[in-house]
Design an enzyme around this catalytic site. Sequence first.
Site, PDB file in Angstrom:
ATOM      1  CG  ASP A   1       4.047   9.885  -7.077  1.00  0.00           C
ATOM      2  OD1 ASP A   1       3.497   9.796  -5.963  1.00  0.00           O
ATOM      3  OD2 ASP A   1       3.861   9.083  -8.009  1.00  0.00           O
TER       4      ASP A   1
ATOM      5  CG  ASN B   1      14.895  -5.667   1.837  1.00  0.00           C
ATOM      6  OD1 ASN B   1      14.862  -5.516   3.057  1.00  0.00           O
ATOM      7  ND2 ASN B   1      15.974  -6.063   1.185  1.00  0.00           N
TER       8      ASN B   1
ATOM      9  CD  GLN C   1      23.276  -5.469   6.750  1.00  0.00           C
ATOM     10  OE1 GLN C   1      22.225  -6.084   7.005  1.00  0.00           O
ATOM     11  NE2 GLN C   1      23.912  -5.617   5.601  1.00  0.00           N
TER      12      GLN C   1
ATOM     13  CG  HIS D   1       5.072   2.364  -7.925  1.00  0.00           C
ATOM     14  ND1 HIS D   1       6.314   2.849  -7.657  1.00  0.00           N
ATOM     15  CD2 HIS D   1       4.250   3.448  -7.970  1.00  0.00           C
ATOM     16  CE1 HIS D   1       6.260   4.171  -7.531  1.00  0.00           C
ATOM     17  NE2 HIS D   1       5.030   4.567  -7.724  1.00  0.00           N
TER      18      HIS D   1
ATOM     19  CD  GLU E   1       0.338   5.041  -1.234  1.00  0.00           C
ATOM     20  OE1 GLU E   1       0.126   4.040  -1.964  1.00  0.00           O
ATOM     21  OE2 GLU E   1       1.488   5.478  -1.024  1.00  0.00           O
ATOM     22  CG  HIS E   2      -1.644   7.818  -4.413  1.00  0.00           C
ATOM     23  ND1 HIS E   2      -1.062   6.576  -4.306  1.00  0.00           N
ATOM     24  CD2 HIS E   2      -0.655   8.725  -4.196  1.00  0.00           C
ATOM     25  CE1 HIS E   2       0.243   6.720  -4.045  1.00  0.00           C
ATOM     26  NE2 HIS E   2       0.511   8.012  -3.968  1.00  0.00           N
TER      27      HIS E   2
ATOM     28  CG  HIS F   1      -0.927   9.304  43.331  1.00  0.00           C
ATOM     29  ND1 HIS F   1      -0.281   8.097  43.504  1.00  0.00           N
ATOM     30  CD2 HIS F   1      -0.752   9.629  42.028  1.00  0.00           C
ATOM     31  CE1 HIS F   1       0.244   7.716  42.335  1.00  0.00           C
ATOM     32  NE2 HIS F   1      -0.033   8.634  41.431  1.00  0.00           N
TER      33      HIS F   1
ATOM     34  CD  GLN G   1       0.246   4.395  -7.246  1.00  0.00           C
ATOM     35  OE1 GLN G   1       1.068   4.052  -6.437  1.00  0.00           O
ATOM     36  NE2 GLN G   1       0.183   5.641  -7.683  1.00  0.00           N
TER      37      GLN G   1
END
Lengths: 429, 429
Positions: free
Chosen positions: B357, B210, B187, B258, B323-324, B416, B255
């Site tokens: 980070d 999420n 929402q 997480h 990613e890292h 054109h 890592q």
Amino acid sequence: MNPCKVMSASEFALERTFEYGSPEQNESVQAIIQHVLKEKDQALFALSRKLDKVEIDTLRVSEAEMLDAYAHVDEPFLTSLRLAIDNIRRFHEKQKRQSWMDLQTDGSLLGQILRPLERVGVYVPGGKAAYPSSVLMNVIPAQVAGVKEIVMVTPPGTNGVLGINPAILVAAHELGITEIYRVGGAQAVAALAYGTETIRPVDKICGPGNIYVALAKRNVYGVVDIDSIAGPTDIVVFADEQAEPAYVAADMLSQAEHDEMASAILVTDSERLADEVQRELAEQLAHLQRKDIALASLERHGAILLAANLEEGMATVNRIAPEHLELMVSDPLNWLGKVENAGAVFLGRYSSEPVGDYFAGPNHILPTNGTARFSSPLNVDDFLKKSSVIYYSREALLQNGEHIVRLALSEGLDGHAKAIQVRLEKEGE
Amino acid sequence: MNPCKVMSASEFALERTFEYGSPEQNESVQAIIQHVLKEKDQALFALSRKLDKVEIDTLRVSEAEMLDAYAHVDEPFLTSLRLAIDNIRRFHEKQKRQSWMDLQTDGSLLGQILRPLERVGVYVPGGKAAYPSSVLMNVIPAQVAGVKEIVMVTPPGTNGVLGINPAILVAAHELGITEIYRVGGAQAVAALAYGTETIRPVDKICGPGNIYVALAKRNVYGVVDIDSIAGPTDIVVFADEQAEPAYVAADMLSQAEHDEMASAILVTDSERLADEVQRELAEQLAHLQRKDIALASLERHGAILLAANLEEGMATVNRIAPEHLELMVSDPLNWLGKVENAGAVFLGRYSSEPVGDYFAGPNHILPTNGTARFSSPLNVDDFLKKSSVIYYSREALLQNGEHIVRLALSEGLDGHAKAIQVRLEKEGE
């Protein structure tokens, strides 16, 4: 006959159309993707037979076929094409950027590295929408970015070199593109994303296509990158009383002839200009090959918007966020700074939109459907990826470690804190 | 106990997970979006009641509430936060670019104008995933780009300032963000995209969330821009025999803690290091608050990949496109140029991943799930839009008109061509 409706600029209500295809179309695209995933090359042959009604036995277009295509174009076309290539390449070279490194006082180094994508696939539509200019506009930014492998896919047809427009093959050859496959539709997109025995997968797919191609691109996004999904094309001509009505009308028609969904809008503070443009539109329409399309476009999506003054008109322009914007006013530079949203801005009476479509240098792949509020013309950055670089010195870690630990703990991530602490303990010894 | 499976680097098979949500989840997100489109603010109240079980009467967080949040954080946290803000701002300032204009010899001007997006919405998750660092990383690049209006949405909760984490409000206030709404989920995304009585629509939505938030972002993409949809986080440590096993293990765990879906992988040519890292992992795991999560992550998605040599190891790294990426080798600069795909690269033994980070300056919002092959860290460019500018002089048009006409006619677009011809005729008079 007045082809365009006339209304007040401030009251003009935007209608944005987002074409996502029907659920049935999306299902059939997903089935095609699964088919290609499973059967690879065989699926491409089978789908070309079923959907394009063409029997192909080799996917790759040969060097001989490409050279043969030159027999079907004339020398003046080649000259014009080569000049366009030079201009487009020169403009995009200006977009190039450098990697950088920044030395900190504590001996750390921070930086940003730019690298080209490794392999890019360009979709080129078949049939009447096979535009050599679109080959140039997709390929050149990728080449300037340094992309090593650029591969092209285009549907097989029924005439010529298995139906591939010779001008497309010539444009590709002039750019040094030698890896071309005669396959189109959602199956071509699936092949580029996942690979087959013949076609190795790419990192990004760009280029225009019909709704099936667009849906396939949406479906494979994430596996590979895609360019934006283009909506119908549009132009806004922003004009004052000084503007030449014949030019305004001709430029509106050059957009309207593309497609019944295309939109050509005049925004002006001059009623006289509005009237004269209506007359010019009616007259010029009569001589156009694609007059039915252009008329339908003007009637459905065209408009002449009368503004109380040019300031109010510019507010409407920014609300529309046009793909193409012509500032056909006596002082275009005065208005450029007030443009907030537009894909490409054409200044003054000589900068007709087709100048940008074909020749001047800037890209003709532009944000449509109001997305100029947040999107950009296709450009070299679209074919580069960035990596951050962090070299932290021992001094920097000892000096800043406590802050990093504190911030990590404030987020409840003690593993993050410990990665710093284990170093502070050992290095502090 | 060996938490990680060990296997050969060259044989390592990638498993990419693309979480698109179930059709049911997508339908319920679409229903929420329709609800917000129709009932606006009332829908936000009703959905907060139904989904978040919270009764809210005002959406906007007041200035007084924001100042009150300062009572819930301590002075050292503020000091660390402010230093991080300075560092992040300084790094992103380096990413800024200029508009440019290029004068051609025929008097034409070609250019590229950069403008900030006008209004951006940042989604900040609630509950345990409410990270102040994520506020900094989303907001600062937008501010550096020059975005005038940055608005934040975050779910109301049941504790504190209607449950909003005080550290989030403090981070926002430190950045000068004053427009914050207590609304979350799909929402909130719908409100940002389409607007309500209280919340004006934005041009781009960024920030993590999420699966419902991710699906909502996918659904409104096109109406507004979105940042990428983040997958599970990952790290690859590329290490030689010289690497400190305790550091390698600690960084992998930072890592792994997480999320059970997170992936921590060691790539090395040293069996000795592999063994020692396993021992360190087992030992360090025991002391972690989030040890269950970290262990599940290591068992399911962690790996130690043994390479015949570092060259082979780097090929695997590039295949993973992490990613890292930590280059914990004795000569990291020698390897940096061989990295093709990585979101952020950390060089040497002191550049632990949490340095990036929280604190060093580069963005921590990085391409996940192998998308470093074609995507970049969040950066200032993500909040800028480009416009091309074309000013064609009379001379340029007279000189080049024939080429433009020819190219247009080769594509069957005589409208054109006529837009150019009408000028050539009149101006040639």
